[in-house]
Design an enzyme around this catalytic site. Structure first.
Site, mmCIF file in Angstrom:
data_model
loop_
_atom_site.group_PDB
_atom_site.id
_atom_site.type_symbol
_atom_site.label_atom_id
_atom_site.label_comp_id
_atom_site.label_asym_id
_atom_site.label_seq_id
_atom_site.Cartn_x
_atom_site.Cartn_y
_atom_site.Cartn_z
ATOM 1 N N ASN A 1 0.872 -1.181 0.000
ATOM 2 C CA ASN A 1 0.000 0.000 0.000
ATOM 3 C C ASN A 1 0.909 1.231 0.000
ATOM 4 O OD1 ASN A 1 -1.756 2.083 0.522
ATOM 5 N ND2 ASN A 1 -2.349 1.372 2.568
ATOM 6 N N LYS B 1 0.120 4.240 -0.153
ATOM 7 C CA LYS B 1 -0.512 5.409 0.490
ATOM 8 C C LYS B 1 -0.323 6.645 -0.405
ATOM 9 C CE LYS B 1 -0.026 3.134 4.904
ATOM 10 N NZ LYS B 1 0.078 3.207 6.340
ATOM 11 N N HIS C 1 -9.273 1.198 5.311
ATOM 12 C CA HIS C 1 -7.983 1.404 5.980
ATOM 13 C C HIS C 1 -8.189 2.352 7.160
ATOM 14 C CE1 HIS C 1 -3.842 2.499 6.742
ATOM 15 N NE2 HIS C 1 -3.509 1.409 6.070
ATOM 16 N N GLU D 1 -6.573 4.763 8.129
ATOM 17 C CA GLU D 1 -6.377 6.176 7.793
ATOM 18 C C GLU D 1 -7.622 6.760 7.147
ATOM 19 O OE1 GLU D 1 -2.722 5.399 5.717
ATOM 20 O OE2 GLU D 1 -1.810 4.862 7.635
ATOM 21 N N GLU E 1 -4.875 -4.894 10.685
ATOM 22 C CA GLU E 1 -3.803 -3.913 10.894
ATOM 23 C C GLU E 1 -4.027 -3.184 12.218
ATOM 24 O OE1 GLU E 1 -1.953 -2.617 6.897
ATOM 25 O OE2 GLU E 1 -3.678 -1.361 7.237
ATOM 26 N N GLY F 1 3.233 2.181 10.745
ATOM 27 C CA GLY F 1 4.200 3.260 10.544
ATOM 28 C C GLY F 1 4.963 3.642 11.792
ATOM 29 N N SER G 1 4.102 -2.297 10.090
ATOM 30 C CA SER G 1 5.571 -2.367 10.195
ATOM 31 C C SER G 1 6.145 -3.708 9.745
ATOM 32 C CB SER G 1 6.026 -2.026 11.620
ATOM 33 O OG SER G 1 5.616 -0.710 11.959
HETATM 34 P P1 13P Z 1 3.492 0.314 7.587
HETATM 35 O O1 13P Z 1 3.956 -0.966 6.933
HETATM 36 O O2 13P Z 1 4.211 1.522 7.079
HETATM 37 O O3 13P Z 1 3.468 0.180 9.068
HETATM 38 O O4 13P Z 1 1.961 0.517 7.119
HETATM 39 C C1 13P Z 1 1.059 -0.510 7.259
HETATM 40 C C2 13P Z 1 -0.181 -0.136 6.536
HETATM 41 O O5 13P Z 1 -0.935 0.712 6.975
HETATM 42 C C3 13P Z 1 -0.454 -0.801 5.255
HETATM 43 O O6 13P Z 1 -1.745 -0.542 4.817
#
Ligand code: 13P
Length: 259
Positions: A10, A12, A102, A104, A174, A180, A220
């Site tokens: 992803n 983002k 997601h 976010e 997740e 992150g 992560s």
């Molecule tokens: P990270 O791998 O940067 O922690 O992000 C995970 C994520 O939100 C994937 O959709």
């Protein structure tokens, strides 16, 4: 039937279309260097909307063994929805997957479980597959209510889907506190929730559906920890953020069984 591992990157809100061209070209080369076997695992990239055409062109031109998709979609087919993108626009670009729900999008766009379920249905109706996200915040985990919380999300999001639809969907667990942050859930943490999701899918639908649905862990994930996480029986893949922006690193994640 064995579930094929699915490793999805992803991106983002990263990569303009020139950077996307470079990244997907480099990913193709890195996968080839590692001896990637598409029969063993599925490589997927999820770029921003503005990169999808570029990614499609590179993948088609070189017949790269990489699937791609989008990070969100509208529940409407067309019309006065400024800024939105329809499923029809995505299928025309050859998208195979669409991420929905997601954390976010839940946090910054107020998306509810019900809306996410509606989006998942729309994606399936259009012939694509949803990657349906769930996961708890740190406070919920600290209270020890993470399994209950995530299963509540699952119940609401899958409420209007059929067993057949769920069987081909992907669910991504997740935990928000691991996204992150460099803070990875342990492989046992991932298994605990992914296993509970599979049991709940069995209760909501049937055993066959529970056995078929693929469940990813995200938060992560890196080449250094992917193997251990993928070693868990109910973890069928990873949804990778930061580490998917580097071709060599993401290629190693996709080829987790070779590194
Ligand atoms: P990270 O791998 O940067 O922690 O992000 C995970 C994520 O939100 C994937 O959709």
């Amino acid at each position: 039937m064995a579930r094929k591992p699915i490793l999805a990157g992803n991106w983002k809100m990263n990569m303009d279309h020139l950077e996307a061209n470079h990244l997907v070209t480099s990913l193709g080369a890195a996968l080839a260097d590692l001896g990637y076997d598409p029969e063993k695992s599925e490589a997927v990239v999820i770029p921003p909307f503005t990169d999808i055409r570029t990614v499609q062109t590179v993948i088609d031109a070189d017949s790269l063994p990489i699937a791609y998709g989008a990070q969100d979609v509208s529940t409407h087919d067309e019309g006065a929805y400024t800024g939105d993108i329809s499923t029809g626009m995505l299928t025309k670009l050859g998208c195979a997957y669409v991420v929905v729900g997601h954390s976010e999008r839940r946090e910054y766009h107020g998306e509810s479980n019900e809306l996410i379920g509606e989006k998942a249905k729309k994606i399936l109706d259009a012939g694509m597959l949803p990657i349906i996200c769930c996961g708890e915040a740190l406070e919920v985990r600290k209270e020890g209510k993470h399994v209950e919380f995530v299963l509540g999300q699952i119940d609401a999001m899958l409420a209007n889907l059929t067993a057949e639809e769920v069987a081909k969907s992907v669910i991504a667990y997740e935990p928000i506190w691991a996204i992150g942050t460099g803070e990875t859930a342990t492989a046992d943490d991932a298994q605990e929730v992914c296993g509970a999701i599979r049991v709940r899918v069995g209760e909501l639908f049937d055993e066959e559906t529970a056995e078929a649905v693929r469940i990813q862990y995200g938060g992560s994930v890196k080449s250094g920890n992917v193997k251990e996480i993928m070693g868990k029986p109910d973890v069928d893949g990873a949804l990778v953020g930061g580490a998917s922006l580097k071709a060599d690193e993401f290629a190693k994640i996709v080829c987790f069984d070779l590194i």
